[in-house]
Design a protein around this motif. Sequence first.
Motif, PDB file in Angstrom:
ATOM      1  N   MET A  99      74.651  46.423  19.492  1.00 47.89           N
ATOM      2  CA  MET A  99      75.311  45.944  21.070  1.00 47.89           C
ATOM      3  C   MET A  99      75.812  46.346  22.025  1.00 47.89           C
ATOM      4  O   MET A  99      75.988  48.058  20.982  1.00 47.89           O
ATOM      5  N   SER A 100      76.196  46.928  22.655  1.00 47.39           N
ATOM      6  CA  SER A 100      76.042  47.407  23.905  1.00 47.39           C
ATOM      7  C   SER A 100      76.947  47.004  24.866  1.00 47.39           C
ATOM      8  O   SER A 100      77.046  45.748  25.063  1.00 47.39           O
ATOM      9  N   THR A 101      77.686  47.323  25.514  1.00 46.68           N
ATOM     10  CA  THR A 101      78.822  46.930  26.371  1.00 46.68           C
ATOM     11  C   THR A 101      78.256  48.112  27.754  1.00 46.68           C
ATOM     12  O   THR A 101      77.783  48.928  27.293  1.00 46.68           O
ATOM     13  N   SER A 102      78.077  47.334  28.629  1.00 46.97           N
ATOM     14  CA  SER A 102      77.965  48.394  30.608  1.00 46.97           C
ATOM     15  C   SER A 102      79.230  47.698  31.042  1.00 46.97           C
ATOM     16  O   SER A 102      79.641  46.600  31.098  1.00 46.97           O
ATOM     17  N   THR A 103      79.419  47.751  31.771  1.00 45.76           N
ATOM     18  CA  THR A 103      81.360  47.510  32.470  1.00 45.76           C
ATOM     19  C   THR A 103      80.389  47.894  34.330  1.00 45.76           C
ATOM     20  O   THR A 103      79.910  48.995  34.656  1.00 45.76           O
ATOM     21  N   TYR A 104      80.753  47.306  35.191  1.00 45.13           N
ATOM     22  CA  TYR A 104      79.956  47.006  36.701  1.00 45.13           C
ATOM     23  C   TYR A 104      81.406  47.052  37.211  1.00 45.13           C
ATOM     24  O   TYR A 104      82.524  46.272  37.427  1.00 45.13           O
ATOM     25  N   THR A 105      81.692  47.686  38.918  1.00 49.16           N
ATOM     26  CA  THR A 105      82.644  46.812  40.075  1.00 49.16           C
ATOM     27  C   THR A 105      81.270  45.838  40.818  1.00 49.16           C
ATOM     28  O   THR A 105      80.760  46.018  41.417  1.00 49.16           O
ATOM     29  N   VAL A 106      81.849  44.957  41.068  1.00 50.45           N
ATOM     30  CA  VAL A 106      81.465  43.713  41.433  1.00 50.45           C
ATOM     31  C   VAL A 106      82.504  43.360  43.190  1.00 50.45           C
ATOM     32  O   VAL A 106      83.618  43.817  42.932  1.00 50.45           O
ATOM     33  N   THR A 107      81.414  43.079  44.350  1.00 48.02           N
ATOM     34  CA  THR A 107      82.667  43.102  45.367  1.00 48.02           C
ATOM     35  C   THR A 107      82.395  42.094  45.966  1.00 48.02           C
ATOM     36  O   THR A 107      81.018  41.676  45.756  1.00 48.02           O
ATOM     37  N   GLY A 108      83.292  41.854  46.121  1.00 44.68           N
ATOM     38  CA  GLY A 108      83.045  40.387  47.418  1.00 44.68           C
ATOM     39  C   GLY A 108      83.780  38.913  46.289  1.00 44.68           C
ATOM     40  O   GLY A 108      84.135  37.692  47.438  1.00 44.68           O
ATOM     41  N   MET A 109      84.459  38.930  45.389  1.00 42.40           N
ATOM     42  CA  MET A 109      84.467  38.085  44.651  1.00 42.40           C
ATOM     43  C   MET A 109      86.275  37.595  45.119  1.00 42.40           C
ATOM     44  O   MET A 109      87.041  39.033  44.852  1.00 42.40           O
ATOM     45  N   THR A 110      86.988  36.850  44.986  1.00 48.65           N
ATOM     46  CA  THR A 110      88.333  36.129  45.203  1.00 48.65           C
ATOM     47  C   THR A 110      89.011  34.974  45.040  1.00 48.65           C
ATOM     48  O   THR A 110      90.020  34.804  45.119  1.00 48.65           O
ATOM     49  N   CYS A 111      88.369  34.434  43.588  1.00 49.86           N
ATOM     50  CA  CYS A 111      88.588  33.213  42.950  1.00 49.86           C
ATOM     51  C   CYS A 111      87.668  33.074  42.201  1.00 49.86           C
ATOM     52  O   CYS A 111      86.887  33.725  41.669  1.00 49.86           O
TER      53      CYS A 111
ATOM     54  N   ALA B  83      87.660  38.760  39.256  1.00 50.22           N
ATOM     55  CA  ALA B  83      87.638  38.698  40.695  1.00 50.22           C
ATOM     56  C   ALA B  83      89.444  39.660  41.511  1.00 50.22           C
ATOM     57  O   ALA B  83      88.902  40.274  42.105  1.00 50.22           O
ATOM     58  N   GLN B  84      90.241  39.070  39.911  1.00 56.51           N
ATOM     59  CA  GLN B  84      91.208  40.005  40.648  1.00 56.51           C
ATOM     60  C   GLN B  84      90.856  41.829  40.725  1.00 56.51           C
ATOM     61  O   GLN B  84      91.680  42.407  41.794  1.00 56.51           O
ATOM     62  N   THR B  85      90.373  42.460  39.945  1.00 54.27           N
ATOM     63  CA  THR B  85      90.167  43.712  39.634  1.00 54.27           C
ATOM     64  C   THR B  85      88.862  43.972  40.078  1.00 54.27           C
ATOM     65  O   THR B  85      88.815  44.938  40.219  1.00 54.27           O
ATOM     66  N   GLY B  86      87.945  43.344  40.203  1.00 56.19           N
ATOM     67  CA  GLY B  86      86.283  43.190  40.547  1.00 56.19           C
ATOM     68  C   GLY B  86      85.846  44.181  39.661  1.00 56.19           C
ATOM     69  O   GLY B  86      84.550  44.694  40.174  1.00 56.19           O
ATOM     70  N   THR B  87      86.539  43.742  38.304  1.00 59.33           N
ATOM     71  CA  THR B  87      84.890  43.714  37.335  1.00 59.33           C
ATOM     72  C   THR B  87      84.497  43.308  36.811  1.00 59.33           C
ATOM     73  O   THR B  87      85.024  42.308  36.136  1.00 59.33           O
ATOM     74  N   LEU B  88      83.389  43.373  36.409  1.00 61.38           N
ATOM     75  CA  LEU B  88      81.849  42.718  35.070  1.00 61.38           C
ATOM     76  C   LEU B  88      82.114  43.145  34.382  1.00 61.38           C
ATOM     77  O   LEU B  88      81.569  44.933  34.375  1.00 61.38           O
ATOM     78  N   ILE B  89      82.266  42.774  32.728  1.00 60.23           N
ATOM     79  CA  ILE B  89      81.944  43.327  31.551  1.00 60.23           C
ATOM     80  C   ILE B  89      81.283  42.788  30.535  1.00 60.23           C
ATOM     81  O   ILE B  89      81.036  41.910  30.553  1.00 60.23           O
ATOM     82  N   VAL B  90      79.540  43.429  30.125  1.00 59.40           N
ATOM     83  CA  VAL B  90      78.569  42.478  29.745  1.00 59.40           C
ATOM     84  C   VAL B  90      78.677  43.433  28.209  1.00 59.40           C
ATOM     85  O   VAL B  90      78.182  44.603  28.229  1.00 59.40           O
ATOM     86  N   THR B  91      78.247  42.028  27.546  1.00 63.20           N
ATOM     87  CA  THR B  91      77.941  42.643  26.231  1.00 63.20           C
ATOM     88  C   THR B  91      77.213  42.192  25.803  1.00 63.20           C
ATOM     89  O   THR B  91      76.731  40.775  25.591  1.00 63.20           O
ATOM     90  N   ALA B  92      75.650  42.924  25.133  1.00 64.05           N
ATOM     91  CA  ALA B  92      74.544  42.543  24.995  1.00 64.05           C
ATOM     92  C   ALA B  92      74.092  42.608  23.651  1.00 64.05           C
ATOM     93  O   ALA B  92      74.388  43.382  22.768  1.00 64.05           O
ATOM     94  N   SER B  93      72.953  42.232  22.770  1.00 61.65           N
ATOM     95  CA  SER B  93      72.641  42.495  22.216  1.00 61.65           C
ATOM     96  C   SER B  93      71.954  43.739  21.652  1.00 61.65           C
ATOM     97  O   SER B  93      71.713  44.085  20.666  1.00 61.65           O
ATOM     98  N   GLY B  94      71.432  44.708  22.541  1.00 58.76           N
ATOM     99  CA  GLY B  94      70.292  45.184  22.085  1.00 58.76           C
ATOM    100  C   GLY B  94      70.607  46.301  24.051  1.00 58.76           C
ATOM    101  O   GLY B  94      71.709  45.672  24.800  1.00 58.76           O
ATOM    102  N   ALA B  95      70.071  46.511  23.672  1.00 64.14           N
ATOM    103  CA  ALA B  95      69.756  47.487  25.936  1.00 64.14           C
ATOM    104  C   ALA B  95      70.092  46.625  26.618  1.00 64.14           C
ATOM    105  O   ALA B  95      70.139  45.872  27.008  1.00 64.14           O
ATOM    106  N   ILE B  96      71.286  47.132  27.339  1.00 66.58           N
ATOM    107  CA  ILE B  96      71.507  46.553  28.911  1.00 66.58           C
ATOM    108  C   ILE B  96      70.515  47.190  29.932  1.00 66.58           C
ATOM    109  O   ILE B  96      71.030  48.304  30.204  1.00 66.58           O
ATOM    110  N   ASP B  97      69.760  45.617  30.779  1.00 61.48           N
ATOM    111  CA  ASP B  97      69.393  46.251  31.573  1.00 61.48           C
ATOM    112  C   ASP B  97      70.075  46.234  33.022  1.00 61.48           C
ATOM    113  O   ASP B  97      69.903  44.831  33.272  1.00 61.48           O
TER     114      ASP B  97
END
Length: 70
Positions: free
Chosen positions: A1-13, A37-51
């Motif tokens: 399992m691997s986890t990656s975090t991203y900052t997303v812009t443009g989300m409002t709701c 949308a409030q924090t602009g955060t995306l956290i992805v968990t995957a079974s293997g390496a995240i592309d």
Amino acid sequence: MSTSTYTVTGMTCGHCEMSVREEVGDVDGVQNVEVSAQTGTLIVTASGAIDDAKILHAVEEAGYSAVPVS
């Protein structure tokens, strides 16, 4: 399992969150998607390496832009 975090812009709701969640959730190997949308955060968990390129493309398909958090 691997986890990656991203900052997303443009989300409002909640609809924005749902769009990102659906697109990123369709990426092969992705098991869990947490998006705020409030924090602009995306956290992805995957079974293997995240592309990162595939995740960033999925976010763009949803209509937003994202960058990996170092």
